[in-house]
Design an enzyme around this catalytic site. Sequence first.
Site, short mmCIF file in Angstrom:
data_model
loop_
_atom_site.label_atom_id
_atom_site.label_comp_id
_atom_site.label_asym_id
_atom_site.label_seq_id
_atom_site.Cartn_x
_atom_site.Cartn_y
_atom_site.Cartn_z
N ASP A 90 0.85 -1.18 0.00
CA ASP A 90 0.00 0.00 0.00
C ASP A 90 0.89 1.24 0.00
O ASP A 90 2.09 1.15 0.26
CB ASP A 90 -0.92 -0.04 1.23
CG ASP A 90 -2.12 0.88 1.09
OD1 ASP A 90 -2.19 1.60 0.08
OD2 ASP A 90 -2.97 0.87 1.99
N ASP A 275 -8.40 -7.23 0.52
CA ASP A 275 -7.56 -7.36 1.71
C ASP A 275 -8.32 -6.78 2.87
O ASP A 275 -9.19 -5.92 2.69
CB ASP A 275 -6.23 -6.62 1.54
CG ASP A 275 -6.38 -5.13 1.81
OD1 ASP A 275 -6.06 -4.70 2.93
OD2 ASP A 275 -6.83 -4.40 0.90
N CYS A 313 -14.31 -27.11 8.08
CA CYS A 313 -13.03 -26.44 7.81
C CYS A 313 -11.87 -27.44 7.83
O CYS A 313 -11.80 -28.31 8.69
CB CYS A 313 -12.79 -25.35 8.85
SG CYS A 313 -11.24 -24.45 8.63
N CYS A 315 -8.58 -26.43 8.05
CA CYS A 315 -7.36 -25.74 8.46
C CYS A 315 -6.59 -26.53 9.52
O CYS A 315 -7.11 -27.45 10.14
CB CYS A 315 -7.69 -24.34 8.98
SG CYS A 315 -8.32 -24.27 10.68
N HIS A 344 -6.81 -20.16 11.59
CA HIS A 344 -8.17 -20.56 11.23
C HIS A 344 -8.87 -19.46 10.43
O HIS A 344 -9.44 -19.73 9.36
CB HIS A 344 -9.00 -20.90 12.46
CG HIS A 344 -10.47 -21.02 12.13
ND1 HIS A 344 -10.99 -22.12 11.51
CD2 HIS A 344 -11.49 -20.12 12.25
CE1 HIS A 344 -12.28 -21.93 11.28
NE2 HIS A 344 -12.61 -20.72 11.72
#
Length: 379
Positions: A90, A275, A313, A315, A344
């Site tokens: 950025d 983002d 999930c 993860c 997570h």
Amino acid sequence: MEFEVLKKDGNARACRLKTAHSEILTPVFMPVGTAAAVKSLDAFDLQELLKPEIILANTYHLYIRPTSAVVREFGGLHGFTKFKKSFLTDSGGFQAFSLRSNTKREEEGILFKSHIDGSLHRFTPQSVLDAEYDFNSDIMMILDDLVGLPASEERVKKSVERTCKWAKEALDYHVLKRARGEAGTNNIFCITQGGTDYQQRKICAETLCDMASGGVRFDGVAIGGLSVGEENQQMYDTVEGVVPFLDEWRPRYLMGVGTPEDIVENVERGVDMFDCVMPTRNARNGTLFTTFGKLNIKNAAFVRDDSPVDEACGCYTCRNFSRGYLNHLFKARELTFFRLASLHNLFYYLDLTAQIRRAVMAGRFREFKREFYAKRGVA
């Protein structure tokens, strides 16, 4: 940089973006590593457990500390962090808003008073790019004039004029660097401003998309200045209004947005890249994202719960640890909690955009959206 649209489903797009360091499939969520680190995680966690193709770092914060010169000495952000995939940096425009008590906007750029030691620093379109060349960013955001909302018509108009002026200076400078044989792998994105004003957004988008220097145009275009005080529907309406004025052949990046719902809604409106600090910030506060909505791990109901955070999930955290253990870690203030919770939440966001991509490629985005909200109990 290479970019191609592989499939459209309505306005939703599945694209391929290739930089010198990775191939990025969109829609994509970029984890935020403001100070060259995704909070509580390292390069191993990123590359082996989460596997993002691109993460974000911040020019203002790295320029102030450790300085862009130090990062350059380590071989840019890739050598400094050991994360080998792509970096987007950025420009500092958002910090002029978030740290506004320490800034002064001028026609030439933004004057910052360091939040660390009070020293003065002037960011100009050229100096921002010089710092990003030091970082060897794959995608460099140029300096823009972001205005918080609500704002007067006069202030929004001034923001657009200044953003377009700085954009031309940045593009000319980048073309000059390329002519000198430098900046060969650094790509620049412009940033549209205009608040929630349709006409100003249109003017800014058309001006930036038409802008060229020696036949060279911006590699991508971002929608900035949203999620800074306006209502969600205003943000959606603004994105929907500006996207028709953004080229099909360039990636579209909605900066600093947002919730899982925001991602689904804005992909539907034609956005490719996102983002937000929300996954890691919420993780540190004990809020975890799941297929069925948000979960507050601090809740006493989880003390003896041996199920994973999210049964759907895959993860590292959900495959190995229980809600009860995470509840204990949070209450004991163990630092391990920050890592496991962040893993997570970021996995959830990365997987969400991967699911959206598969739905677009299969021509079933509308079905995906209905299922997404149904799982959250929203008709």
